[in-house]
Design a protein around this motif. Structure first.
Motif, PDB file in Angstrom:
ATOM      1  N   THR A  37      19.224  -6.067  12.241  1.00 41.26           N
ATOM      2  CA  THR A  37      18.717  -6.542  10.917  1.00 41.26           C
ATOM      3  C   THR A  37      17.499  -6.882  10.787  1.00 41.26           C
ATOM      4  N   SER A  38      16.667  -6.787  11.765  1.00 46.28           N
ATOM      5  CA  SER A  38      15.262  -7.235  11.726  1.00 46.28           C
ATOM      6  C   SER A  38      14.364  -6.342  10.642  1.00 46.28           C
ATOM      7  N   PRO A  39      13.869  -7.040   9.936  1.00 55.54           N
ATOM      8  CA  PRO A  39      12.894  -6.134   9.075  1.00 55.54           C
ATOM      9  C   PRO A  39      12.055  -5.326   9.733  1.00 55.54           C
ATOM     10  N   ARG A  40      11.345  -5.786  10.883  1.00 54.90           N
ATOM     11  CA  ARG A  40      10.531  -5.259  11.716  1.00 54.90           C
ATOM     12  C   ARG A  40      10.938  -3.931  12.283  1.00 54.90           C
ATOM     13  N   ILE A  41      12.263  -4.019  12.753  1.00 50.84           N
ATOM     14  CA  ILE A  41      12.668  -2.862  13.505  1.00 50.84           C
ATOM     15  C   ILE A  41      13.216  -1.825  12.557  1.00 50.84           C
ATOM     16  N   CYS A  42      13.908  -2.230  11.608  1.00 43.19           N
ATOM     17  CA  CYS A  42      14.439  -1.401  10.554  1.00 43.19           C
ATOM     18  C   CYS A  42      13.316  -0.786   9.835  1.00 43.19           C
ATOM     19  N   ALA A  43      12.083  -1.474   9.394  1.00 43.41           N
ATOM     20  CA  ALA A  43      11.168  -0.713   8.779  1.00 43.41           C
ATOM     21  C   ALA A  43      10.489   0.241   9.916  1.00 43.41           C
TER      22      ALA A  43
END
Length: 155
Positions: A37-43
């Motif tokens: 659920t990391s915004p960095r990884i999901c983006a």
């Protein structure tokens, strides 16, 4: 467990497959209960999946749009299934690193997406679906890059 998400990867030594492993392909094993659920990884995953052209502006615009969507929802989704698929289906370390770099650049402010209108989008849609939509007020198109429309849902 190998998760090649930070730009470097180390080989995973094969272990017996258990019921907790979602996928095994070559040297990559993804646990079935993985939560990302990391915004960095999901983006970065959004960039990795959608950037069909080797274009920095496209990657950065997809990145800012994904981050905007996460902010609007007050959270990033669990993108573990997508990360697992990316890692086990013809993974490209170069494309993944380019996706991470784009996310990092827009997050840090070292790259500004242009035109400015693109920075307000919260979703990406195929241009043909926006042009052919029966309800043109359902989404507001902020910009178009290649065959992708960067949109926001109507209030």
């Amino acid at each position: 467990m190998l998760v090649a998400l930070g730009g470097c990867a180390a080989p995973v030594h094969p272990e017996p497959v258990s019921s907790s492993v979602l996928a095994v392909n070559g040297e990559v094993a993804i646990p079935a209960d993985l939560i990302v659920t990391s915004p960095r990884i999901c983006a970065a995953l959004a960039v990795y999946d959608m950037a069909d052209h080797d274009d920095w502006g496209l990657r950065a615009t997809i990145a800012i749009t994904a981050l905007n969507a996460f902010r609007a929802a007050d959270r990033a989704p669990n993108c573990a299934a997508g990360v697992g698929a990316a890692l086990t289906q013809e993974f490209s370390a170069r494309r993944w690193q380019a996706a991470l770099d784009a996310v990092d650049a827009v997050t840090s402010g070292s790259y500004s997406v242009s035109p400015d209108a693109c920075t307000r989008a919260t979703a990406v849609a195929p241009l043909s679906s926006v042009v052919n939509a029966e309800t043109p007020t359902a989404a507001r198109v902020h910009c178009v890059i290649y065959d992708l429309a960067f949109v926001s849902a109507a209030p």
